[in-house]
Design an enzyme around this catalytic site. Structure first.
Site, PDB file in Angstrom:
ATOM      1  N   TYR A   1      80.536  40.108  25.243  1.00  0.00           N
ATOM      2  CA  TYR A   1      79.976  40.581  26.951  1.00  0.00           C
ATOM      3  C   TYR A   1      79.025  42.277  26.795  1.00  0.00           C
ATOM      4  CZ  TYR A   1      79.824  42.675  31.402  1.00  0.00           C
ATOM      5  OH  TYR A   1      79.736  43.584  32.664  1.00  0.00           O
TER       6      TYR A   1
ATOM      7  N   ASP B   1      75.871  28.245  41.350  1.00  0.00           N
ATOM      8  CA  ASP B   1      77.102  28.914  40.687  1.00  0.00           C
ATOM      9  C   ASP B   1      78.100  27.743  40.335  1.00  0.00           C
ATOM     10  OD1 ASP B   1      79.584  30.412  40.437  1.00  0.00           O
ATOM     11  OD2 ASP B   1      78.927  31.763  41.049  1.00  0.00           O
TER      12      ASP B   1
ATOM     13  N   ASP C   1      75.231  25.619  36.909  1.00  0.00           N
ATOM     14  CA  ASP C   1      75.827  25.609  34.922  1.00  0.00           C
ATOM     15  C   ASP C   1      74.572  26.166  34.380  1.00  0.00           C
ATOM     16  OD1 ASP C   1      77.177  26.332  32.648  1.00  0.00           O
ATOM     17  OD2 ASP C   1      78.542  25.112  32.563  1.00  0.00           O
TER      18      ASP C   1
ATOM     19  N   LYS D   1      74.794  42.000  27.285  1.00  0.00           N
ATOM     20  CA  LYS D   1      73.978  42.963  28.206  1.00  0.00           C
ATOM     21  C   LYS D   1      73.386  44.295  27.142  1.00  0.00           C
ATOM     22  CE  LYS D   1      76.102  41.373  31.867  1.00  0.00           C
ATOM     23  NZ  LYS D   1      75.688  40.508  32.453  1.00  0.00           N
TER      24      LYS D   1
HETATM   25  N1  LIG Z   1      82.743  44.045  38.458  1.00  0.00           N
HETATM   26  C1  LIG Z   1      82.204  45.197  37.858  1.00  0.00           C
HETATM   27  O1  LIG Z   1      83.087  46.313  37.357  1.00  0.00           O
HETATM   28  C2  LIG Z   1      80.523  44.607  36.794  1.00  0.00           C
HETATM   29  C3  LIG Z   1      80.531  45.748  35.867  1.00  0.00           C
HETATM   30  C4  LIG Z   1      79.112  46.266  35.628  1.00  0.00           C
HETATM   31  C5  LIG Z   1      78.911  45.440  35.239  1.00  0.00           C
HETATM   32  N2  LIG Z   1      79.023  43.881  35.726  1.00  0.00           N
HETATM   33  C6  LIG Z   1      77.698  42.286  36.341  1.00  0.00           C
HETATM   34  O2  LIG Z   1      77.789  42.230  37.262  1.00  0.00           O
HETATM   35  C7  LIG Z   1      77.509  41.061  37.536  1.00  0.00           C
HETATM   36  C8  LIG Z   1      78.906  40.318  38.295  1.00  0.00           C
HETATM   37  O3  LIG Z   1      80.132  40.407  37.941  1.00  0.00           O
HETATM   38  P1  LIG Z   1      80.937  40.473  38.625  1.00  0.00           P
HETATM   39  O4  LIG Z   1      82.253  41.139  38.108  1.00  0.00           O
HETATM   40  O5  LIG Z   1      81.059  40.079  40.242  1.00  0.00           O
HETATM   41  O6  LIG Z   1      81.469  39.160  37.652  1.00  0.00           O
HETATM   42  P2  LIG Z   1      82.481  37.603  38.787  1.00  0.00           P
HETATM   43  O7  LIG Z   1      82.821  37.073  37.317  1.00  0.00           O
HETATM   44  O8  LIG Z   1      83.364  38.080  39.530  1.00  0.00           O
HETATM   45  O9  LIG Z   1      81.074  36.428  38.903  1.00  0.00           O
HETATM   46  C9  LIG Z   1      80.278  36.234  37.835  1.00  0.00           C
HETATM   47  C10 LIG Z   1      80.049  34.726  38.665  1.00  0.00           C
HETATM   48  O10 LIG Z   1      79.414  34.103  37.815  1.00  0.00           O
HETATM   49  C11 LIG Z   1      79.540  33.017  38.072  1.00  0.00           C
HETATM   50  N3  LIG Z   1      79.195  32.286  36.565  1.00  0.00           N
HETATM   51  C12 LIG Z   1      80.101  32.104  35.671  1.00  0.00           C
HETATM   52  N4  LIG Z   1      79.675  31.286  34.342  1.00  0.00           N
HETATM   53  C13 LIG Z   1      78.664  30.599  35.276  1.00  0.00           C
HETATM   54  C14 LIG Z   1      77.651  29.420  34.408  1.00  0.00           C
HETATM   55  N5  LIG Z   1      78.028  29.305  33.116  1.00  0.00           N
HETATM   56  N6  LIG Z   1      76.553  29.157  35.375  1.00  0.00           N
HETATM   57  C15 LIG Z   1      76.615  29.397  36.318  1.00  0.00           C
HETATM   58  N7  LIG Z   1      77.672  30.709  36.639  1.00  0.00           N
HETATM   59  C16 LIG Z   1      78.348  31.498  36.442  1.00  0.00           C
HETATM   60  C17 LIG Z   1      80.782  32.723  37.673  1.00  0.00           C
HETATM   61  O11 LIG Z   1      81.185  31.359  38.235  1.00  0.00           O
HETATM   62  C18 LIG Z   1      80.703  34.317  38.925  1.00  0.00           C
HETATM   63  O12 LIG Z   1      80.637  33.292  40.709  1.00  0.00           O
HETATM   64  C19 LIG Z   1      77.881  40.698  36.029  1.00  0.00           C
HETATM   65  O13 LIG Z   1      76.039  40.169  35.790  1.00  0.00           O
HETATM   66  C20 LIG Z   1      78.094  41.531  34.944  1.00  0.00           C
HETATM   67  O14 LIG Z   1      77.958  41.504  34.033  1.00  0.00           O
HETATM   68  C21 LIG Z   1      80.030  43.908  36.405  1.00  0.00           C
END
Ligand SMILES: NC(=O)c1ccc[n+]([C@@H]2O[C@H](COP(=O)([O-])OP(=O)(O)OC[C@H]3O[C@@H](n4cnc5c(N)ncnc54)[C@H](O)[C@@H]3O)[C@@H](O)[C@H]2O)c1
Length: 268
Positions: free
Chosen positions: A151, A37, A60, A155
């Site tokens: 986004y 992360d 990253d 996906k």
């Molecule tokens: N939260 C929701 O309601 C929801 C709904 C549908 C799908 N999702 C999917 O679930 C997954 C997690 O979502 P979330 O809401 O927990 O997201 P979040 O934003 O809380 O977490 C995403 C993580 O990715 C990391 N990140 C961002 N850019 C990065 C990079 N360049 N390199 C490495 N790490 C990086 C961030 O630091 C963070 O820790 C995602 O793929 C999202 O598309 C989430």
């Protein structure tokens, strides 16, 4: 769940949100975990909190060298790689106003970085007795969303890449699937302002058949299932973990039967 204990999992985006839930679930099931992360403090704290083998790598996904570090850490610390879970994402999106650089960034994080990670880890996955990749889609891959173009496109794309990876990696016994969460409440919501929480819960109640948002642990359970030996014949699939969000039509939870409408017409 069988087939998880003692295995090695790389979890991208594992420092926060759903990714942290996935990392915790693997650790609780006895797996060795490498979290990648960009959130260094949170990632290091999570690894330190874990009682099982857990390493954090500041990585990253837009940088090849960092992707290499993730793979090398898993191999050097734990001797191989069994599972890759691609959770990290950026939500940065200005819809119709988004410029080329923003489109490039969205695809770089949500898609290209994960494709490169799987490519780099492939020789190690191929040596595992039960290799599995889980990609993260979203309910938003299915709909038009006002103000959000990048986004949902990333996906939708990862779902197609999941099928392509499943096809060509099957020769090495590597299963590749995706999960498709809908609204998933995060820890930040619980600790945030009550007003925001009420608004979120009211909206989530209308938008899911189960009348609530999901939790990170519910999504993590689905990820562990897809990696486990219980899913040994599952590949190329996308598992909705969405409380019925996507199966629900535009009329939502409202009952709109022709007979009801006729009855309403008579009543007025
Ligand atoms: N939260 C929701 O309601 C929801 C709904 C549908 C799908 N999702 C999917 O679930 C997954 C997690 O979502 P979330 O809401 O927990 O997201 P979040 O934003 O809380 O977490 C995403 C993580 O990715 C990391 N990140 C961002 N850019 C990065 C990079 N360049 N390199 C490495 N790490 C990086 C961030 O630091 C963070 O820790 C995602 O793929 C999202 O598309 C989430």
């Amino acid at each position: 769940m069988e087939g998880i204990a003692g295995k090695v999992a790389i979890v991208t985006g594992g420092a926060s949100g759903i990714g942290a839930g996935v990392a915790r679930a693997f650790a609780a099931a006895g797996a060795k975990v490498v979290i990648g992360d960009i959130l260094e403090e949170a990632g290091a704290a999570l690894a330190a909190e874990s009682e099982s083998d857990c390493r954090f790598v500041a990585a990253d996904l837009r940088r090849e060298v960092d992707i290499g570090k993730l793979v090398d850490t898993a191999v050097q610390a734990f001797g191989g790689i069994d599972f890759i879970v691609c959770v990290a994402c950026t939500y940065a999106d200005r819809g119709v106003e988004s410029g080329r650089a923003e489109w490039m960034n969205g695809f770089d994080v949500n898609l290209f970085g994960h494709i490169m990670l799987v490519q780099r880890a492939r020789p190690y996955l191929a040596r595992s007795s039960s290799p599995s990749v889980v990609n993260f889609s979203s309910g938003s891959a299915n709909f038009a969303l006002s103000g959000r173009w990048i986004y949902p496109a990333t996906k939708a794309a990862i779902e197609q890449v999941t099928r392509s990876q499943a096809m060509d990696l099957a020769a090495d016994g590597i299963r590749v699937n995706a999960v498709q969460p809908a609204w998933t409440a995060k820890a930040t919501l619980a600790s945030g302002p009550a007003e925001a929480r009420e608004r979120y819960n009211a909206l989530a109640g209308r938008l899911h058949m189960l009348r609530r948002a999901g939790s990170a642990s519910e999504v993590a359970d689905a990820v562990l299932f897809l990696c486990s030996s219980h899913a040994g014949f599952v590949t190329g699939s996308c598992l909705r973990v969405d409380g019925g969000h996507t199966a629900m039509g535009p009329q939502g939870l409202d009952r709109v039967l022709p007979t009801d409408l006729r009855a309403a017409g008579k009543a007025t």
